[in-house]
Design a protein around this motif. Structure first.
Motif, mmCIF file in Angstrom:
data_model
loop_
_atom_site.group_PDB
_atom_site.id
_atom_site.type_symbol
_atom_site.label_atom_id
_atom_site.label_comp_id
_atom_site.label_asym_id
_atom_site.label_seq_id
_atom_site.Cartn_x
_atom_site.Cartn_y
_atom_site.Cartn_z
ATOM 1 N N ASN A 178 0.852 -1.185 0.000
ATOM 2 C CA ASN A 178 0.000 0.000 0.000
ATOM 3 C C ASN A 178 0.898 1.249 0.000
ATOM 4 O OD1 ASN A 178 0.947 -0.238 2.610
ATOM 5 N ND2 ASN A 178 -0.932 0.513 3.543
ATOM 6 N N LYS A 179 0.277 2.406 -0.151
ATOM 7 C CA LYS A 179 1.065 3.623 -0.338
ATOM 8 C C LYS A 179 1.977 3.913 0.854
ATOM 9 C CE LYS A 179 0.922 8.405 -1.771
ATOM 10 N NZ LYS A 179 0.146 9.527 -2.259
ATOM 11 N N SER A 180 1.500 3.634 2.063
ATOM 12 C CA SER A 180 2.330 3.938 3.233
ATOM 13 C C SER A 180 3.348 2.830 3.523
ATOM 14 C CB SER A 180 1.453 4.195 4.464
ATOM 15 O OG SER A 180 0.639 3.067 4.691
ATOM 16 N N HIS A 181 3.362 1.808 2.678
ATOM 17 C CA HIS A 181 4.339 0.713 2.792
ATOM 18 C C HIS A 181 4.229 -0.027 4.125
ATOM 19 C CE1 HIS A 181 7.324 -0.623 -0.105
ATOM 20 N NE2 HIS A 181 7.970 -1.164 0.898
ATOM 21 N N THR A 182 2.988 -0.239 4.563
ATOM 22 C CA THR A 182 2.757 -1.005 5.795
ATOM 23 C C THR A 182 2.041 -2.327 5.527
ATOM 24 O OG1 THR A 182 0.721 0.249 6.131
ATOM 25 C CG2 THR A 182 2.665 1.010 7.341
ATOM 26 N N ILE A 183 1.379 -2.444 4.378
ATOM 27 C CA ILE A 183 0.662 -3.696 4.070
ATOM 28 C C ILE A 183 1.208 -4.290 2.775
ATOM 29 C CG2 ILE A 183 -1.569 -4.790 3.630
ATOM 30 C CD1 ILE A 183 -2.919 -2.484 5.102
ATOM 31 N N LEU A 184 1.705 -5.520 2.876
ATOM 32 C CA LEU A 184 2.256 -6.232 1.717
ATOM 33 C C LEU A 184 1.249 -7.275 1.240
ATOM 34 C CD1 LEU A 184 4.709 -7.232 -0.111
ATOM 35 C CD2 LEU A 184 5.227 -8.797 1.768
#
Lengths: 360, 371
Positions: A178-184
């Motif tokens: 996701n954009k905030s790089h917290t969900i892969l």
């Protein structure tokens, strides 16, 4: 006599001052650089380095013991020169200022200010039994994670039934975060899930019914600030029968209760996609206004709870669901993931499904 | 006399102004602005005409066009052989190789300069170019650029309850072709692909097509498989998109049909095997005929003849019965494995970034006649 002494004293003083000046001048010429200062942000991000120097000609900044000059720009404010690299200096590294390829001065960068270690909050689906045709898994972290390397280097899967390490996830050059790089998002190789495709024939299904698997997420995985995960994480699951049915709203229950201030609970009878659930379901009142409600996943994504701010009044309501909502096998409300579109069965192409309910 | 002189000067000013207006109207960079691009990520690079570099930014869901002003023509790029390439890039950024990721590479077809996009640990994007063996920073904060936001399919709710945007498209490939920037993307949620065709210079217009393929083996259509790498092939004077999919058919679509909201059926011409994802697809002429080269995540570089694609008239629909068999258009596996980035370098060479047998990341050129 006093006058002579005074004159003599003054001359001596001037000589001393002049000598000191020459000494300083000589010192600067020899060293070239003085008063070095690394400019840090509050979290010890090292943005630039400043020093006193006559000019920046022939000066370059390097990783210590490395001949490659670091890209960046010099800024001059009188004798104070500031070098700003295009990315901040790396915490814990040592750097050198070189003049004509010889080291003039070196400096070390402080470690980053310690912050709370990142955690792996959830692995979706959270159920311990997944269908043989499971399509994807989500890994939700508490902080933005590293954007370098391959995440699959830190995620190992072990088939506990056969005692073998296995590759079940599709490696993608462009990882799906996701954009905030917290969900892969990781896909189980879709070509292997589809029966009779070459990948399926070559390597078989990624996960096999009746087998037990363990996924390990290594603590060496770092967040965007370079801090490792707080620990290794493990998830164990067993594989059950493939899911070859579309989710159907006919099997869903919408429950409201006075006891819970008419909060709404929707039960699906099966776990659905955790991330899609959060963006495909909304409640509308009779005038088609969206009800502002906070959604929570519950019962291993087999249900959701919608809590509204002020409580719902009596009346008619609708749940609107986007048809692209998927179950764990990638079947959505309109079609199966592995659907035979040549069949003569009528196709449902509606983008939205609706369930009406009344609060008395 | 004064009146005549004044008239001459006036005419001169008008002519100069007109010529300036005409020049700026015709220029591809006429609507470019100067300043900070605010690019948040660089996933894909592709060069267009006049040294214009297209950048796919997944985080901002946008395509940027940067005027590199790198337009001095060069015929031959010269030999390239740089080992420990990641370590060298990292050192030029003042860090170590484990703190960077090379996300893409593109060659400027005019200057033959190679550009690289690099991510650092916190995701900060950096654009570099290689100049005589040394790296130079290409500023993203002081640039001449234009951009276009990618239209998303509209859902009921594009944000979660905390206001965070959940939907995200990872741009998987971009290419400039005959006045249009073509963009493929993967979703981080639904298993599906998007394909857009955007006229350049950018305006508000962009076509969003839904592409349907027919997988070999199970005789089923798929409207949702993701395109990973693509190029364009001219068959009988008509342009076709040649698309490499993630699981891993090779499919042709007529480009003229790629218009807004149209649903287009593709023709599967090859099944290229599993556990693999295409990375880059390039084309160049050899012996007067185009040849296609595709690098892959876990297979060697594949070479496909133009004639074999053109002469394959059917669409794969039959089940492949033999284990490890491939079907459709034949291809050769070249002895180049773990090729991470690949592009045309000049008329005689390609350039690729690969991991050699010692595990060393090497940037090197390779003569096209030996490809």
């Amino acid at each position: 006599m006093d006058v002579i002494q005074c004159k003599y004293f003054k001359k001596t003083r001037y000589c001393l001052v002049f000598f000191c000046f020459l000494l300083v001048l000589n010192c600067e010429t020899k060293q070239g650089i003085s008063n070095l200062k690394v400019n840090y942000k509050e979290d010890n991000t090292a943005l630039s380095v400043s020093f006193i120097a006559n000019n920046t000609e022939d000066l370059s900044i390097h990783l210590k013991d490395n001949s490659t000059a670091i890209l960046g720009s010099f800024y001059s404010d009188k004798k104070t020169k500031t070098f700003t690299p295009i990315i901040p200096f790396t915490n814990g590294e040592t750097y050198a200022i070189k003049k004509n390829k010889s080291i003039v001065l070196s400096f070390a960068i402080k470690s980053k200010v310690k912050t709370e270690a990142p955690q792996l909050l959830n692995i979706y689906p959270t159920v311990n039994e997944v269908p043989e045709n499971l399509l994807k898994m989500y890994f939700e972290f508490s902080k933005p994670m590293q954007e370098v390397g391959s995440t699959l280097d830190f995620i190992q899967v072990f088939n506990k039934t056969t005692n073998k390490k296995v590759d079940i996830f599709l490696e993608l050059e462009t990882e799906l975060w996701n954009k905030s790089h917290t969900i892969l998002t990781l896909w189980l190789d879709p070509g292997r899930i589809k029966k009779d495709l070459i990948p399926n024939k070559e390597k078989g299904l990624p996960i096999v019914k009746g087998h037990e698997y363990e996924i390990k997420i290594n603590a060496l995985f770092r967040d965007a600030n370079g801090s490792n995960l707080d620990k290794d994480y493990l998830k164990t699951f067993t594989v059950i029968e493939a899911d070859k049915n579309k989710p159907s709203i006919d099997n869903w229950n919408v429950i409201t209760s006075i006891a819970t201030n008419h909060d709404i609970k929707i039960e699906f009878n099966e776990p659905l996609d955790a991330i899609l659930l959060q963006e495909t379901i909304k409640i509308y009142d009779v005038s088609n206004n969206v009800i502002d409600a906070k959604m929570m996943l519950s019962n291993n994504q087999k249900s959701i709870e919608l809590k509204h701010t002020n409580g719902l009044k009596g009346g008619k309501y609708k749940v609107r669901i986007e048809s692209r909502l998927e179950d764990l096998a990638g079947n959505n409300l309109n079609r199966l993931f592995d659907e035979d579109l040549q069949s003569n069965k009528p196709k449902d192409t509606s983008a939205i499904k609706e369930i009406s309910f009344i609060i008395k | 006399m004064k009146k005549i002189l004044f008239s001459f000067i006036l005419c001169g000013i008008v002519l100069l102004a007109l010529s300036a207006v005409k020049k700026s109207d015709n220029s591809l960079t006429a609507n470019f602005i100067e300043g900070d691009t605010q690019i948040a990520s660089i996933n894909q690079l592709a060069f267009g005409p006049e040294g214009i570099l297209f950048i796919g930014d997944s985080k901002n869901a946008a395509i940027y066009a940067i005027d590199t002003k790198d337009v001095t023509p060069k015929e031959n790029a010269g030999d390239i052989n740089i080992s420990s390439f990641d370590t060298k890039i990292a050192a030029s950024l003042g860090t170590t190789a484990d703190n960077i990721k090379i996300t893409d590479m593109a060659v400027n077809p005019i200057s033959k300069t190679i550009y690289f996009s690099v991510n650092v640990t916190d995701g900060t994007p950096v654009l570099l170019k290689l100049n005589r063996g040394d790296f130079e920073n290409v500023s993203l904060t002081k640039a001449s650029y234009s951009k276009i936001k990618l239209n998303n399919a509209i859902g009921i709710n594009d944000k979660d309850n905390k206001g965070r945007t959940l939907r995200h498209w990872a741009i998987s490939d971009i290419m400039y072709h005959k006045g249009k920037v073509m963009v493929s993307g993967l979703s981080n949620k639904e298993f599906r692909s998007t394909f857009r065709s955007i006229p350049f210079p950018f305006s508000d217009k962009q076509d969003y097509a839904s592409l349907e393929i027919w997988h070999a083996a199970h005789g089923r259509f798929e409207t949702y498989a993701p395109i990973k790498a693509f190029n364009v092939i001219d068959i009988d004077n008509e342009d076709y998109l040649i698309a490499g999919y993630t699981c891993t058919p090779l499919v042709l679509f007529p480009l003229k049909d790629l218009t807004e909201n149209k649903h287009i059926k593709g023709r599967t011409v090859a099944e290229l095997g599993g556990g693999n994802s295409p990375l880059d697809m390039i084309v160049f002429e050899k012996d007067g005929k185009p040849k296609f080269f595709m690098s892959n995540s876990s297979r060697p570089v594949m070479r496909i003849d133009y004639d074999d694609i053109v002469n394959f008239k059917e669409s794969l629909t039959e089940e492949v019965k033999e284990f490890a068999a491939t079907d459709g258009v034949i291809y050769d596996n070249l002895p180049f494995v773990y090729v991470k980035q690949m592009d045309n370098l000049d008329n005689e060479n390609v350039v690729f970034l690969h991991i050699n047998s010692e595990g060393n990341l090497v940037l090197r050129n390779r003569a096209k006649k030996w490809m």
